[in-house]
Design an enzyme around this catalytic site. Structure first.
Site, PDB file in Angstrom:
ATOM      1  CG  ASP A 117     -27.206  -3.679  -2.819  1.00  0.00           C
ATOM      2  OD1 ASP A 117     -26.775  -3.457  -1.668  1.00  0.00           O
ATOM      3  OD2 ASP A 117     -27.239  -2.815  -3.709  1.00  0.00           O
ATOM      4  CE  LYS A 142     -26.943   3.210   2.201  1.00  0.00           C
ATOM      5  NZ  LYS A 142     -26.731   4.576   1.780  1.00  0.00           N
ATOM      6  CE1 TYR A 169     -27.709   4.750  -7.666  1.00  0.00           C
ATOM      7  CE2 TYR A 169     -27.332   4.400  -5.330  1.00  0.00           C
ATOM      8  CZ  TYR A 169     -26.975   4.989  -6.524  1.00  0.00           C
ATOM      9  OH  TYR A 169     -25.874   5.824  -6.576  1.00  0.00           O
TER      10      TYR A 169
HETATM   11  N1  HOZ Z   1     -29.996   6.084  -1.895  1.00  0.00           N
HETATM   12  C1  HOZ Z   1     -28.645   6.522  -1.725  1.00  0.00           C
HETATM   13  C2  HOZ Z   1     -27.928   5.575  -0.887  1.00  0.00           C
HETATM   14  N2  HOZ Z   1     -28.530   4.348  -0.719  1.00  0.00           N
HETATM   15  C3  HOZ Z   1     -28.610   7.954  -1.232  1.00  0.00           C
HETATM   16  C4  HOZ Z   1     -27.265   8.524  -0.992  1.00  0.00           C
HETATM   17  C5  HOZ Z   1     -26.698   9.320  -2.142  1.00  0.00           C
HETATM   18  O1  HOZ Z   1     -26.981   9.018  -3.304  1.00  0.00           O
HETATM   19  O2  HOZ Z   1     -25.978  10.268  -1.832  1.00  0.00           O
END
Ligand code: HOZ
Length: 424
Positions: free
Chosen positions: A236, A264, A141
């Protein structure tokens, strides 16, 4: 105030009652909690129930919630202005910190989220190479940009959303999807489309199909084949930057991507993303070059000072060994609890992040991640929540530890997990 009442109100006002899909707890059943406050390793909902937090805002809070140095930096900056829409000197400080921590990043562009970073990196790769195809891996993702929502992990996987309504077929067809850790599929896709592939985008350690580690030779194969065909590697590191090591996954696995996406931990919990890479590539970004990308709030001073405070404290503490020890203590005891109850499982862990899969198969790609028993995960999640342990409300995500978590927190969490697992 009650969680349930507030959530009903939220549902009437916001799609699904949330600002991001996974927060609705849809895939794990039950109603979501509404957060009132958080500090250190703990979080409280509006009913004043306390949780030991292993969600940690999905990764940014490596120093824990509301770290005093980060809070102070934000407060001090807020008095001097919240946004300027012009370059501020904190951007230069943070850019220096990033480029010295990651040698592959010679220049950096700050944006406001990880999604913005990956979208912009793809545009840059296409602009630089003058090619159209993007190779991504099934279950990875990279945010919700059109080209990257194809076979995506995270909430898309969790909610079982198949294709992506709203992304035209013509755009989706420019993304070539192959399995993670599959070197033969990688070589095959390059044999077929090599001259037209702009880039391969990869999570060097996948965090959005649950934690999945790269097999030895996989990241090296990406570098080799892209070099051979003149395509770029986009790493990423939105989850892994400053999480696995000071220099991220690329330090740990000795990789040299062309472009790196960050987020992050970089913003310490404030909205911040970035992309950066070799000077020659980054010089194609406007206004130096023709690849356009902009943002009113990019380089926002509050995000900058939160990032600087977080990274300064992180570099001073160098807590990576200790974080790994504590995480291993949690995962090995958690595994013992599950084994004692005869529950098949695999735990994929690296540094201070991990995922529990309820399966008897090793998990090395999205297909094997999907062998996890998700109804078991839902029961496990709800039982933990009742006991006061907060983990990601989705199978295909990672648990995170922070420097605020102590041995005592882990001991208490394990007692609660033991009780929760007994009730399954
Ligand atoms: N996996 C997503 C962030 N890496 C979770 C956060 C989201 O979608 O709100």
């Amino acid at each position: 105030m009650k969680n349930a009442e507030l959530f009903q109100k939220a549902k009437a006002l916001m799609p699904g009652g949330v600002s991001s899909p996974v927060r609705a707890f849809k895939a794990v059943g039950g109603e979501p909690i509404i957060v009132a406050k958080a500090e250190g390793s703990r979080l409280w909902d509006v009913e004043n129930k306390e949780y030991i937090d292993f969600l940690m805002s999905w990764g940014p809070l490596i120093l824990g919630h509301a770290h005093p140095k980060v809070v102070e930096a934000i407060q001090e900056q807020a008095k001097k202005g919240i946004s300027y829409g012009l370059t501020n000197y904190h951007e230069i400080t943070l850019a220096e910190m990033v480029t010295s921590a990651m040698p592959s990043v010679e220049m950096v562009r700050f944006v406001s989220s990880g999604t913005e970073a990956t979208m912009s990196a793809i545009r840059l790769a296409r602009g630089y190479t003058d090619r159209k195809y993007v190779v991504k891996f099934d279950g990875c993702y990279h945010g919700h940009g059109d080209s990257l929502l194809v076979s995506a992990g995270s909430g898309v996987a969790t909610l079982g959303i198949p294709g992506t309504p709203g992304v035209p077929e013509e755009i989706a067809s420019l993304t070539l999807v192959i399995p993670y850790n599959d070197t033969s599929a990688l070589e095959e896709v390059f044999r077929k489309y090599g001259e037209e592939i702009a880039c391969v985008i990869v999570e060097p350690v996948a965090g959005n199909m649950g934690v999945v580690l790269p097999k030895p030779g996989f990241l090296e194969a990406i570098r080799e084949v892209t070099k051979e065909y003149g395509a770029l590697v986009i790493c990423d590191e939105v989850i892994t930057n400053f999480r696995l090591a000071k220099g991220g996954a690329q330090e740990l696995f000795r990789r040299d991507p062309d472009i790196t996406c960050m987020g992050k931990i970089l913003g310490g919990g404030m909205p911040l993303g970035a992309y950066g890479g070799r000077r020659e590539i980054m010089e194609k970004v406007a206004p130096e070059g023709p690849v356009y990308q902009a943002g009113t709030l990019s380089g926002n001073p509050l995000s900058m000072v939160a990032g600087i405070a977080t990274l300064s404290e992180l570099f001073r503490l160098n807590p990576y060994k200790e974080l790994e020890r504590l995480t291993q203590k949690l995962t090995s005891n958690l595994s013992n609890i599950l084994s004692r109850k005869g529950i098949p499982h695999r735990i994929n862990q690296i540094a201070s992040m991990f995922t529990v899969f309820f399966t008897d198969k090793d998990v090395y790609d999205y297909e094997t991640a999907k062998t996890s028993d998700r109804s078991m995960f839902g029961r496990f999640f709800r039982a933990l929540l009742r006991e006061g342990v907060l983990i990601p409300p989705a199978q295909f995500e990672a648990w995170f530890l922070s420097t605020a978590h102590t041995d005592e927190d882990v001991d208490i969490a394990l007692e609660r997990i033991d009780r929760a697992v007994s009730s399954l």
